[in-house]
Motif scaffolding. Sequence first.
Motif, PDB file in Angstrom:
ATOM      1  N   ARG A   1      18.454  45.863  28.193  1.00  0.00           N
ATOM      2  CA  ARG A   1      19.671  46.641  28.178  1.00  0.00           C
ATOM      3  C   ARG A   1      20.089  46.958  29.578  1.00  0.00           C
TER       4      ARG A   1
ATOM      5  N   HIS B   1      26.826  53.697  25.843  1.00  0.00           N
ATOM      6  CA  HIS B   1      26.160  54.841  25.412  1.00  0.00           C
ATOM      7  C   HIS B   1      27.001  55.223  24.032  1.00  0.00           C
TER       8      HIS B   1
ATOM      9  N   HIS C   1      31.209  50.679  28.216  1.00  0.00           N
ATOM     10  CA  HIS C   1      31.464  49.745  29.310  1.00  0.00           C
ATOM     11  C   HIS C   1      32.402  48.437  29.002  1.00  0.00           C
TER      12      HIS C   1
ATOM     13  N   GLU D   1      31.753  58.051  32.675  1.00  0.00           N
ATOM     14  CA  GLU D   1      30.587  58.659  33.308  1.00  0.00           C
ATOM     15  C   GLU D   1      30.501  58.169  34.773  1.00  0.00           C
ATOM     16  N   HIS D   2      31.531  57.211  35.233  1.00  0.00           N
ATOM     17  CA  HIS D   2      31.461  56.720  36.714  1.00  0.00           C
ATOM     18  C   HIS D   2      32.276  57.330  37.455  1.00  0.00           C
TER      19      HIS D   2
HETATM   20 ZN    ZN Z   1      26.528  53.527  31.653  1.00  0.00          ZN
END
Ligand code: ZN
Length: 473
Positions: free
Chosen positions: A332, A382, A389, A428-429
Amino acid sequence: VTHPDLPTRLRGVVGDGGLVTDPEGMRGYLTDWRGAYSGTAALVVRPGSTAEVAAVVRICRELGVALVPQGGNTGLCGGAVPDSSGRQVVLSLDRMRRIRAVDPVNQTITVEAGAVLQTVQEAAAAVGRLFPLSLGAEGSCTIGGNLSTNAGGTGVLRYGTMRDLTLGLEVVLPDGEVWHGLRGLRKDNTGYDLKQLFIGAEGTLGVITAAVLKLFPAVRSRATAWVALPSGGAAVELIGVFQELCGDRLTGFEVMSRQSVDFVLRHQSGARDLFAAVHPWYALVELSDTLPDAALDELLERGLAEAFDRSAAEDAVVASSPSQVAGLWALREGISEAQNYEGPSLKHDVTVPISSIAAFVEATDRALGDAVPGIRIVTYGHIGDGNLHYNLSKPEGSEDADFRARADELARIVYDSTRSFDGSISAEHGLGQSKAGIIADYKDAYELQLMRGVKELFDPAGLMNPGKVLPLG
Ligand code: ZN
Ligand code: FAD
Ligand code: 2HG
């Protein structure tokens, strides 16, 4: 150099060891970890304490020099990389790595912003506690960067993002004042929650110098499976099965398309396919518990049996040793790196409501395939957080430059689709420099106006990481 007095004034604060001015020494600070963004800088300053950070910020403010705070430089949106003017100063936290205190009774740890995430996890483990933030870059990324991007990763499903894991902060504001907000309280209703403004601000409102973070009881049993799925939609059904059955014991749930796994199998040494047949999607399911004898394997088998009954899973492998668990996680976690060997990786870190995932993937894949026949879609993430992504690689055998030239067009396809499913173009980035230019097209105008007001209040001179999050001007 921006101002002739700058190096001498800064040297007076941080000493020779705290200043990097030669091109060779600066190189590593000017390009991000993945090599996607590069800039130049007047110099790099490495303060060793909060007082030194404050003095550096005051000098830069006085001389009108812009600062770019930097942690491990592993961020994926170019937020920690200076522009190409050569006039900005990189302020690295790499000398501020101390664990200031661990309090197992209060379940907190107080750390400096330059502390590497993995060392914080280890310090917690040493007192029988868990610091649950976990991500592929944990051996290099820092708490300051985790806070400033509101990092997520693989533990969010159970423990939340950095916003949920933070109780207090110490921050140097753009005028050089220090906000001493290092409180370790779980309840504190004394007005606005200022720390949340700095979390996810990507260094545009000040320099975080330390934080009080939440700890949890250590995990003592674990069960992990790699599951083959008939479709992306089946992942949503599978997570439902495990959430109903296991509640909070479901602590990891990651999904990856076949294309994502293919790249890892091709590029990661030792990686091998776990099934004889090829499946369109896979999930990594992890249960954990504080009890040493929680019989999680049985629970996992029960969930899998139900998934097979519902045709939500096609095959599964349950890890039977710690090294097998590590092997599943490597499959992963290796996706991000493996994709780099396949030419430009166009990254889109998006989130939609979990209930829309199946329809979202179907619509987005179709639109991308129509635009670029043969495009390789590396979708993973996630899924328990609705976070995918949506990364893209060029069709096999085509030119890097041709694919790169279409980056904006392809990003629009992914983001327009995300919007049509009421999602967000950054899960999240963060926005960094990569999305600062387009966020205005995807965020409510009034919300953006309020954000500009906050920036103006904290940083009226516009010297704290300019051009990140919000566009210049
Ligand atoms: Zn991620
Ligand atoms: P940097 O890259 O140095 O900085 C990031 C931003 O924070 C910049 O805007 C910078 O200016 C600002 N900043 C840094 N330190 C400070 C400070 N002390 N004060 C103020 N501003 C500061 N992210 C996830 O959320 N989930 C994942 O699963 C995940 N996996 C990843 C896997 C890999 C292989 C890689 C390379 C990255 C991954 N990331 C992931 C990206 C993630 O954002 C970063 O790894 C991490 O959170 C950034 O930390 P850093 O110290 O490297 O920050
Ligand atoms: C992950 O989940 C990270 O592996 C990195 O967030 C994602 O490289 C990426 O796009």
